[in-house]
Motif scaffolding. Structure first.
Motif, PDB file in Angstrom:
ATOM      1  N   UNK A 224       0.829  -1.211   0.000  1.00 48.97           N
ATOM      2  CA  UNK A 224       0.000   0.000   0.000  1.00 48.97           C
ATOM      3  C   UNK A 224       0.859   1.254   0.000  1.00 48.97           C
ATOM      4  N   UNK A 225       1.922   1.245   0.805  1.00 48.07           N
ATOM      5  CA  UNK A 225       2.823   2.397   0.838  1.00 48.07           C
ATOM      6  C   UNK A 225       3.506   2.574  -0.515  1.00 48.07           C
ATOM      7  N   UNK A 226       3.886   1.471  -1.138  1.00 43.43           N
ATOM      8  CA  UNK A 226       4.522   1.541  -2.458  1.00 43.43           C
ATOM      9  C   UNK A 226       3.538   2.061  -3.503  1.00 43.43           C
ATOM     10  N   UNK A 227       2.297   1.622  -3.416  1.00 44.43           N
ATOM     11  CA  UNK A 227       1.278   2.126  -4.334  1.00 44.43           C
ATOM     12  C   UNK A 227       1.117   3.631  -4.191  1.00 44.43           C
ATOM     13  N   UNK A 228       1.047   4.089  -2.960  1.00 46.18           N
ATOM     14  CA  UNK A 228       0.874   5.514  -2.720  1.00 46.18           C
ATOM     15  C   UNK A 228       2.068   6.306  -3.245  1.00 46.18           C
ATOM     16  N   UNK A 229       3.246   5.757  -3.056  1.00 50.69           N
ATOM     17  CA  UNK A 229       4.450   6.433  -3.559  1.00 50.69           C
ATOM     18  C   UNK A 229       4.391   6.538  -5.085  1.00 50.69           C
ATOM     19  N   UNK A 230       4.007   5.471  -5.756  1.00 44.62           N
ATOM     20  CA  UNK A 230       3.904   5.497  -7.212  1.00 44.62           C
ATOM     21  C   UNK A 230       2.863   6.514  -7.674  1.00 44.62           C
ATOM     22  N   UNK A 231       1.754   6.586  -6.960  1.00 45.57           N
ATOM     23  CA  UNK A 231       0.693   7.516  -7.337  1.00 45.57           C
ATOM     24  C   UNK A 231       1.110   8.969  -7.118  1.00 45.57           C
ATOM     25  N   UNK A 232       1.967   9.205  -6.130  1.00 43.06           N
ATOM     26  CA  UNK A 232       2.420  10.567  -5.838  1.00 43.06           C
ATOM     27  C   UNK A 232       3.587  11.012  -6.710  1.00 43.06           C
ATOM     28  N   UNK A 233       4.346  10.049  -7.265  1.00 46.44           N
ATOM     29  CA  UNK A 233       5.570  10.386  -7.996  1.00 46.44           C
ATOM     30  C   UNK A 233       5.614   9.778  -9.395  1.00 46.44           C
ATOM     31  N   UNK A 234       4.447   9.440  -9.957  1.00 44.38           N
ATOM     32  CA  UNK A 234       4.424   8.726 -11.227  1.00 44.38           C
ATOM     33  C   UNK A 234       5.074   9.495 -12.375  1.00 44.38           C
ATOM     34  N   UNK A 235       5.095  10.848 -12.280  1.00 47.16           N
ATOM     35  CA  UNK A 235       5.655  11.652 -13.362  1.00 47.16           C
ATOM     36  C   UNK A 235       7.189  11.671 -13.311  1.00 47.16           C
ATOM     37  N   UNK A 236       7.758  11.110 -12.243  1.00 45.07           N
ATOM     38  CA  UNK A 236       9.206  11.059 -12.111  1.00 45.07           C
ATOM     39  C   UNK A 236       9.744   9.740 -12.685  1.00 45.07           C
ATOM     40  N   UNK A 269       1.534  -1.428 -12.788  1.00 41.86           N
ATOM     41  CA  UNK A 269       0.788  -0.498 -11.938  1.00 41.86           C
ATOM     42  C   UNK A 269       1.188   0.941 -12.257  1.00 41.86           C
ATOM     43  N   UNK A 270       2.490   1.180 -12.379  1.00 42.76           N
ATOM     44  CA  UNK A 270       2.979   2.516 -12.715  1.00 42.76           C
ATOM     45  C   UNK A 270       2.486   2.951 -14.082  1.00 42.76           C
ATOM     46  N   UNK A 271       2.507   2.053 -15.045  1.00 47.43           N
ATOM     47  CA  UNK A 271       2.026   2.375 -16.384  1.00 47.43           C
ATOM     48  C   UNK A 271       0.549   2.747 -16.368  1.00 47.43           C
ATOM     49  N   UNK A 272      -0.245   2.021 -15.591  1.00 46.38           N
ATOM     50  CA  UNK A 272      -1.679   2.302 -15.544  1.00 46.38           C
ATOM     51  C   UNK A 272      -1.960   3.640 -14.858  1.00 46.38           C
ATOM     52  N   UNK A 273      -1.158   3.993 -13.864  1.00 48.04           N
ATOM     53  CA  UNK A 273      -1.304   5.309 -13.235  1.00 48.04           C
ATOM     54  C   UNK A 273      -1.004   6.411 -14.254  1.00 48.04           C
ATOM     55  N   UNK A 274       0.078   6.254 -14.996  1.00 48.20           N
ATOM     56  CA  UNK A 274       0.466   7.241 -15.999  1.00 48.20           C
ATOM     57  C   UNK A 274      -0.622   7.382 -17.070  1.00 48.20           C
ATOM     58  N   UNK A 275      -1.131   6.244 -17.544  1.00 46.38           N
ATOM     59  CA  UNK A 275      -2.147   6.272 -18.592  1.00 46.38           C
ATOM     60  C   UNK A 275      -3.437   6.892 -18.076  1.00 46.38           C
TER      61      UNK A 275
END
Length: 332
Positions: A224-236, A269-275
């Motif tokens: 969950x923490x990793x998911x939140x980090x990806x959602x907060x920093x996906x543009x990096x 997961x990161x790709x889906x956040x970006x898309x």
């Protein structure tokens, strides 16, 4: 003459349940009528069947009386399961009787098709074991939690495996009905029904309509923490190796835990956040494809196009032109 049974659930129904029942009855009735116009005998006897004398829908607004009780149906050829409540937890009351009857009919040779969240009933019967399944994308996480061993294919509009059919969400059940009409009648009849009922023929995916919200109904706090980090920093620029180190978990174990909890690899997961971020930008702004691509963290046009198409089934430009009426026809 073959027999098609449209089930009428007694409990755990939804507003869409009645639409599936009526829609299925209308499409198969239309296919029968077309065959008669061609000088052929009707292919199916069509009946609605349930366990109660009547079922109530939409908070008492509508009452539906099944034509027959399933106890009187010893044999049928095709069973259609309508959608039910997305909040399904387990088969209860009358639906248990439906599920027992489903198992027996499939054993006797009947084929079974679930519409949208009707897949919950189908999965409860055990008939989806070792088979793939589609369902409304918005119910996918809940379905995985209840039936983790069933291979969910939310990108697919229709699955077809050994006489078991499932389909995606909402009114895409109409596409499943056309698919079944073509399979049981013929292509010409399916085209006729497509035109009469104005249903798009040969749709293959529901990916275009999916809204990605993440899968967080699990108990792995590190993930969950990793998911939140990806959602907060996906543009990096984020590497999975660095991500696993950040949370002090070995790379292989991190991937395994992430997949078990979310159904996606960390990269997926990161790709889906970006898309998802890109989709919102295309829907609500006049930004070009290039501008959106850079905003969500891509610098390679080809890579962005490939990932976007993989997730949505459409190119970035096609998606933008479909969902943003104000967008100018910029070229990439």
């Amino acid at each position: 003459m073959k027999h098609v049974t449209i089930l009428v659930p007694d409990v755990q129904t939804a507003n869409s349940t009645i639409a599936c029942i009526v829609g299925a009855y209308q499409v198969f009735t239309g296919a029968n009528a077309y065959w008669q116009e061609q000088g052929k005998a009707p292919l199916f006897t069509i009946e609605t069947a349930g366990v109660a004398e009547e079922s109530t829908f939409i908070n008492g607004l509508l009452t539906f009386k099944p034509q027959v009780n399933i106890a009187s149906l010893q044999r049928t050829d095709l069973i259609l399961i309508p959608s039910i409540t997305p909040a399904f937890e387990q088969a209860v009351q009358g639906n248990v009787l439906l599920i027992d009857w489903l198992r027996q009919q499939y054993k006797n040779g009947a084929e079974v098709a679930s519409m949208c969240t009707g897949a919950f009933i189908l999965a409860s019967s055990g008939l989806l074991e070792k088979r793939s399944c589609s369902i409304h994308w918005n119910s996918a996480n809940h379905f995985r939690a209840l039936f983790p061993d069933i291979q969910l294919k939310t990108e697919k509009l229709i699955t077809d495996e050994r006489g078991i059919y499932t389909n995606g969400g909402g009114y895409s059940f109409l596409n499943l009905l056309l698919y079944l009409v073509e399979k049981y009648y013929d292509r010409e009849t399916a085209i006729y029904c497509s035109k009469i009922f104005q249903i798009e023929l040969d749709r293959q995916t529901q990916s275009t309509f999916a809204i990605f919200t993440g899968q967080k109904s699990h108990s792995d706090d590190v993930v969950k923490d990793a998911q939140q980090y990806l959602e907060d920093h996906f543009h990096e620029k984020i590497s999975v190796e660095d991500l696993s180190k950040r949370f002090a978990v070995g790379r292989r174990n991190f991937d395994r835990r992430f997949i078990k909890a979310t159904g996606n690899t960390p990269l997926e997961y990161l790709q889906r956040i970006k898309v998802e971020s890109a989709k919102k930008a295309f829907e609500t702004t006049r930004k070009t494809v290039n501008e959106v691509m850079y905003e969500v963290g891509y610098s390679d046009v080809k890579a962005f196009r490939e990932v976007f198409r993989k997730v949505t089934g459409m190119s970035p430009l096609a998606y933008r032109n479909r969902y943003n009426k104000e967008a100018l026809p910029h070229q990439l």
